[in-house]
Scaffold this active site. Sequence first.
Site, PDB file in Angstrom:
ATOM      1  N   LYS A 116       0.884  -1.282  -0.107  1.00 42.44           N
ATOM      2  CA  LYS A 116       0.201  -0.030  -0.105  1.00 42.44           C
ATOM      3  C   LYS A 116       0.948   1.161  -0.049  1.00 42.44           C
ATOM      4  O   LYS A 116       0.597   2.083  -0.729  1.00 42.44           O
ATOM      5  CB  LYS A 116      -0.815  -0.029   1.128  1.00 42.44           C
ATOM      6  N   LYS A 200     -19.316 -11.672   1.436  1.00 43.25           N
ATOM      7  CA  LYS A 200     -18.958 -12.333   2.620  1.00 43.25           C
ATOM      8  C   LYS A 200     -19.397 -11.253   3.837  1.00 43.25           C
ATOM      9  O   LYS A 200     -19.189 -10.149   3.729  1.00 43.25           O
ATOM     10  CB  LYS A 200     -17.676 -12.946   2.665  1.00 43.25           C
ATOM     11  N   LYS A 203     -17.032  -7.145   8.814  1.00 43.49           N
ATOM     12  CA  LYS A 203     -16.991  -5.687   9.306  1.00 43.49           C
ATOM     13  C   LYS A 203     -16.538  -4.699   8.293  1.00 43.49           C
ATOM     14  O   LYS A 203     -17.158  -3.608   8.262  1.00 43.49           O
ATOM     15  CB  LYS A 203     -15.968  -5.540  10.609  1.00 43.49           C
TER      16      LYS A 203
END
Length: 330
Positions: A116, A200, A203
């Site tokens: 990232k 799926k 959170k």
Amino acid sequence: MNDKIVLTGIKPTGIPHLGNYVGALKPLIELANNYKTYIFIADLHALNSIKDAKLIKQYSYEIAALMIALGLNLDNAVLFRQSDIMGVYQLSNFLMNVTPKGLMNRAHSYKAMVEKNTEANLDIDSGVNMGLYTYPILMAADILLYNSDVVPVGADQKQHVEFARDIAGYFNNTYGETFKLPEPIIGETNGIIPGLDGRKMSKSYDNTIPVFVTESELKKKIMRIITDSKTPEESKNPDESTIFQLYKHFAKADEIEQFRQMFLKGGMGYGTAKTILFEKINSILSEPRKEYERLMANKDELDAILHNGAERAKIVAEKTITRVKKAMLG
Ligand code: TRP
């Protein structure tokens, strides 16, 4: 009772949802009926990401109450807070001396951060604290401190258990047989429980149904499940329906078959299907929910249970530290 030792940690970084329940918590509670099991609330592992002590404490109570309310067998299972046994930090530091830095560089979560950062043209280690970097060593310490044989985890944690095994191997090669080599067991249902939007349940997608919400909240959530636009009369494909996929994990075989036929036959609207799903889930969770609420209103009782777990865990932890110290320092 089987003499293998099962161990797992649950990180207090959120409220467990039905995906966690079906994929991890329920199977864990079943294992604890047959094995000596160590289950701890991995609050030390939460420290690299959560900087709010109150929040860690609150999540920790919620996880403890949830496991007890769902029927965890506290004779076989030692339930405790990771931070109540500070020996885990001692072992973690000892293990650092046999752990190659390169192993940590290969950890998935660290590598993801590096990627990232690279994409964003930042320093590769930007935002990486040493808690994150050494996370796998602390986890190896958890596993090895209690002489674990098997470690049930989600697929995302498999590499960490393999690292624990590697680190145990490095240690044994250097200092002689000191640790058993642990093995991961990966929950097969992990990650295949759909959330409200059909992806799926996770959170990070904000599509979860928490295990313990009030009855009306549970109903509201279930009514929000996204469906296609088939009319009540039309035949529906159960295998593509989030409603049916969730139902499958809560109902008995004959009920599942009956529900499947109702989908295929047509004549049942999605509203009705959702009501059936709600009633099924609610019938399973309503008693545990009462117990959960009672425990959350009695923190002293939770503290006593966790304290008792820590006392039991400490006996094993101290023996391991003594053994390791002797091996390394004579
Ligand atoms: N890292 C695990 C997670 O994020 C939690 C955890 C900490 C754990 N220590 C452990 C799991 C030891 C198994 C064994 O889910």
